[in-house]
Design a protein around this motif. Structure first.
Motif, mmCIF file in Angstrom:
data_model
loop_
_atom_site.group_PDB
_atom_site.id
_atom_site.type_symbol
_atom_site.label_atom_id
_atom_site.label_comp_id
_atom_site.label_asym_id
_atom_site.label_seq_id
_atom_site.Cartn_x
_atom_site.Cartn_y
_atom_site.Cartn_z
ATOM 1 N N GLY A 1 -2.355 -5.829 5.294
ATOM 2 C CA GLY A 1 -1.628 -4.585 4.701
ATOM 3 C C GLY A 1 -2.504 -3.719 3.992
ATOM 4 N N LEU A 2 -3.497 -3.991 3.650
ATOM 5 C CA LEU A 2 -4.604 -3.071 2.844
ATOM 6 C C LEU A 2 -4.845 -1.734 3.741
ATOM 7 C CD1 LEU A 2 -6.797 -3.477 0.302
ATOM 8 C CD2 LEU A 2 -8.324 -3.047 2.300
ATOM 9 N N LYS A 3 -4.749 -0.513 2.746
ATOM 10 C CA LYS A 3 -5.153 0.560 3.133
ATOM 11 C C LYS A 3 -6.149 1.335 2.614
ATOM 12 C CE LYS A 3 -0.451 1.662 5.425
ATOM 13 N NZ LYS A 3 0.624 2.596 5.524
ATOM 14 N N VAL A 4 -6.878 2.058 3.162
ATOM 15 C CA VAL A 4 -7.807 2.855 2.648
ATOM 16 C C VAL A 4 -7.686 4.493 2.729
ATOM 17 C CG1 VAL A 4 -10.538 3.518 2.216
ATOM 18 C CG2 VAL A 4 -9.722 1.185 2.832
ATOM 19 N N VAL A 5 -7.434 5.036 1.739
ATOM 20 C CA VAL A 5 -6.953 6.503 1.772
ATOM 21 C C VAL A 5 -7.824 7.497 1.205
ATOM 22 C CG1 VAL A 5 -4.935 8.218 1.293
ATOM 23 C CG2 VAL A 5 -4.444 5.749 1.772
ATOM 24 N N GLY A 6 -8.099 8.498 1.907
ATOM 25 C CA GLY A 6 -8.920 9.453 1.264
ATOM 26 C C GLY A 6 -8.275 10.687 0.452
ATOM 27 N N ALA A 7 -8.883 11.331 -0.435
ATOM 28 C CA ALA A 7 -8.095 12.368 -1.673
ATOM 29 C C ALA A 7 -9.066 13.158 -1.951
ATOM 30 C CB ALA A 7 -7.241 11.587 -2.477
ATOM 31 N N GLU A 8 -8.617 14.411 -2.301
ATOM 32 C CA GLU A 8 -9.440 15.112 -3.197
ATOM 33 C C GLU A 8 -8.445 15.882 -4.141
ATOM 34 O OE1 GLU A 8 -11.514 19.597 -2.654
ATOM 35 O OE2 GLU A 8 -10.788 18.802 -0.887
ATOM 36 N N TYR A 9 -9.050 15.910 -5.414
ATOM 37 C CA TYR A 9 -8.328 16.543 -6.607
ATOM 38 C C TYR A 9 -8.701 17.766 -6.784
ATOM 39 C CZ TYR A 9 -7.368 17.129 -11.645
ATOM 40 O OH TYR A 9 -7.200 17.665 -12.759
ATOM 41 N N SER A 10 -8.013 18.553 -7.007
ATOM 42 C CA SER A 10 -8.174 20.025 -7.314
ATOM 43 C C SER A 10 -8.365 20.112 -8.711
ATOM 44 C CB SER A 10 -7.181 20.924 -6.991
ATOM 45 O OG SER A 10 -7.272 22.309 -7.190
ATOM 46 N N ALA B 1 0.820 -1.298 -0.155
ATOM 47 C CA ALA B 1 0.039 -0.004 -0.150
ATOM 48 C C ALA B 1 0.779 1.291 -0.084
ATOM 49 C CB ALA B 1 -0.895 0.160 1.209
ATOM 50 N N ASP B 2 1.759 1.043 0.770
ATOM 51 C CA ASP B 2 2.725 2.343 0.948
ATOM 52 C C ASP B 2 3.245 2.517 -0.399
ATOM 53 O OD1 ASP B 2 2.137 3.105 3.484
ATOM 54 O OD2 ASP B 2 4.013 2.042 4.284
ATOM 55 N N GLU B 3 4.259 1.657 -1.131
ATOM 56 C CA GLU B 3 4.520 1.738 -2.544
ATOM 57 C C GLU B 3 3.459 2.175 -3.317
ATOM 58 O OE1 GLU B 3 6.889 -0.745 -5.816
ATOM 59 O OE2 GLU B 3 6.621 -1.828 -4.084
ATOM 60 N N ALA B 4 2.424 1.808 -3.420
ATOM 61 C CA ALA B 4 1.290 2.140 -4.238
ATOM 62 C C ALA B 4 0.953 3.666 -4.178
ATOM 63 C CB ALA B 4 0.011 1.522 -4.301
ATOM 64 N N LEU B 5 0.904 4.245 -2.938
ATOM 65 C CA LEU B 5 0.658 5.429 -2.646
ATOM 66 C C LEU B 5 1.801 6.388 -3.234
ATOM 67 C CD1 LEU B 5 -1.431 7.372 -1.374
ATOM 68 C CD2 LEU B 5 -0.278 7.145 0.890
ATOM 69 N N ALA B 6 3.082 5.952 -2.882
ATOM 70 C CA ALA B 6 4.246 6.542 -3.682
ATOM 71 C C ALA B 6 3.874 6.910 -4.962
ATOM 72 C CB ALA B 6 5.449 5.973 -3.094
ATOM 73 N N ARG B 7 3.365 5.940 -5.791
ATOM 74 C CA ARG B 7 3.612 5.999 -7.133
ATOM 75 C C ARG B 7 2.337 6.792 -7.770
ATOM 76 N NH1 ARG B 7 3.850 -0.123 -9.941
ATOM 77 N NH2 ARG B 7 5.764 -1.211 -8.808
ATOM 78 N N LEU B 8 1.563 6.680 -6.815
ATOM 79 C CA LEU B 8 0.212 7.769 -7.217
ATOM 80 C C LEU B 8 0.703 9.315 -6.960
ATOM 81 C CD1 LEU B 8 -2.903 6.103 -5.924
ATOM 82 C CD2 LEU B 8 -1.882 5.966 -8.275
ATOM 83 N N ARG B 9 1.493 9.585 -5.839
ATOM 84 C CA ARG B 9 1.786 10.885 -5.517
ATOM 85 C C ARG B 9 2.729 11.411 -6.458
ATOM 86 N NH1 ARG B 9 0.884 12.533 -0.469
ATOM 87 N NH2 ARG B 9 0.680 10.986 1.311
ATOM 88 N N ALA B 10 3.853 10.307 -6.997
ATOM 89 C CA ALA B 10 4.830 10.575 -8.019
ATOM 90 C C ALA B 10 4.130 10.857 -9.350
ATOM 91 C CB ALA B 10 5.798 9.746 -8.019
ATOM 92 N N GLY B 11 3.186 10.141 -9.866
ATOM 93 C CA GLY B 11 2.495 10.099 -11.145
ATOM 94 C C GLY B 11 1.658 11.728 -11.057
#
Length: 209
Positions: free
Chosen positions: A188-197, A8-18
């Motif tokens: 190790g599953l994570k649920v994360v909230g986000a907002e797109y501007s 989950a942490d690596e996936a989140l890092a990939r999304l942030r970088a993208g």
């Protein structure tokens, strides 16, 4: 195409970088061509699940600079959670081993605006099905209106309501599915909230419990 069992942490890092590449207009050339399509015929291994709004201005693959097979995207107006949407997230998590679920709202969300109109002014939805979406957003919006007052600044009220709705959907996924609860607890599953501007293109990950 993504690797299997990305954390989950690596996936989140990939999304942030993208998303950073997207904001800076430095997108890569993700796998979109014929060779990628042929490779994916045999199967898929998405590294993240994204539950997002259906708004045409918020395509997850572009926002996160990802290609075919990278994201398992679930789209519905208001990024609300209903049984079939929970089942979609469960399917990806159980079948592909995907360990990150992102619930992504966005600025100026029409579904939340409609819910605010219903809560504050009694405006009726134009159909039963649209009313169902509004009702799924209502509790979150009512909490915000009650806390900050219906006379507050319209933009601030909308912003807080959008985030409250995302948090509600995250909580529903975290606590409304025995399968997801088990994967959160044991695997190790994570649920994360986000907002797109819409204005900047930036995704703010604000709920990372």
């Amino acid at each position: 195409m993504s690797d299997t069992r990305v954390s989950a942490d690596e996936a989140l890092a990939r999304l942030r970088a993208g998303n950073q590449r997207f904001v800076q207009n430095k997108q890569t050339e993700p796998a979109l061509g014929p060779s990628a399509r042929k490779e994916l015929v045999a199967g898929q291994n998405p590294f993240a699940i994204v539950l997002s709004c259906s708004d045409s201005r918020v395509p997850s693959e572009l926002v996160f600079d990802q290609g075919l097979g990278d994201l398992f995207v679930i789209r519905v107006a208001g990024n609300v959670v209903a049984p079939s949407l929970v089942g979609s997230a469960e399917f990806a998590a159980a079948t592909f081993g995907t360990r990150l679920v992102v619930v992504m709202g966005h600025s100026s969300c029409g579904a939340i605006k409609a819910t605010l109109d219903a809560v504050r002014h009694g405006v009726a939805a134009p159909s039963d099905n649209i009313r169902d979406i509004v009702e799924r957003c209502r509790a979150s919006v009512e909490t915000v209106v009650s806390a900050v007052g219906s006379g507050s600044d319209e933009r601030a009220l909308l912003h807080e309501s959008i985030r409250a709705n995302v948090r509600n959907s995250c909580d529903h996924l975290r606590h409304g599915s025995r399968l997801l609860e088990q994967l959160i607890r044991d695997d190790g599953l994570k649920v994360v909230g986000a907002e797109y501007s819409l204005e900047t293109g930036k995704v703010d990950f604000f709920d990372e419990r």
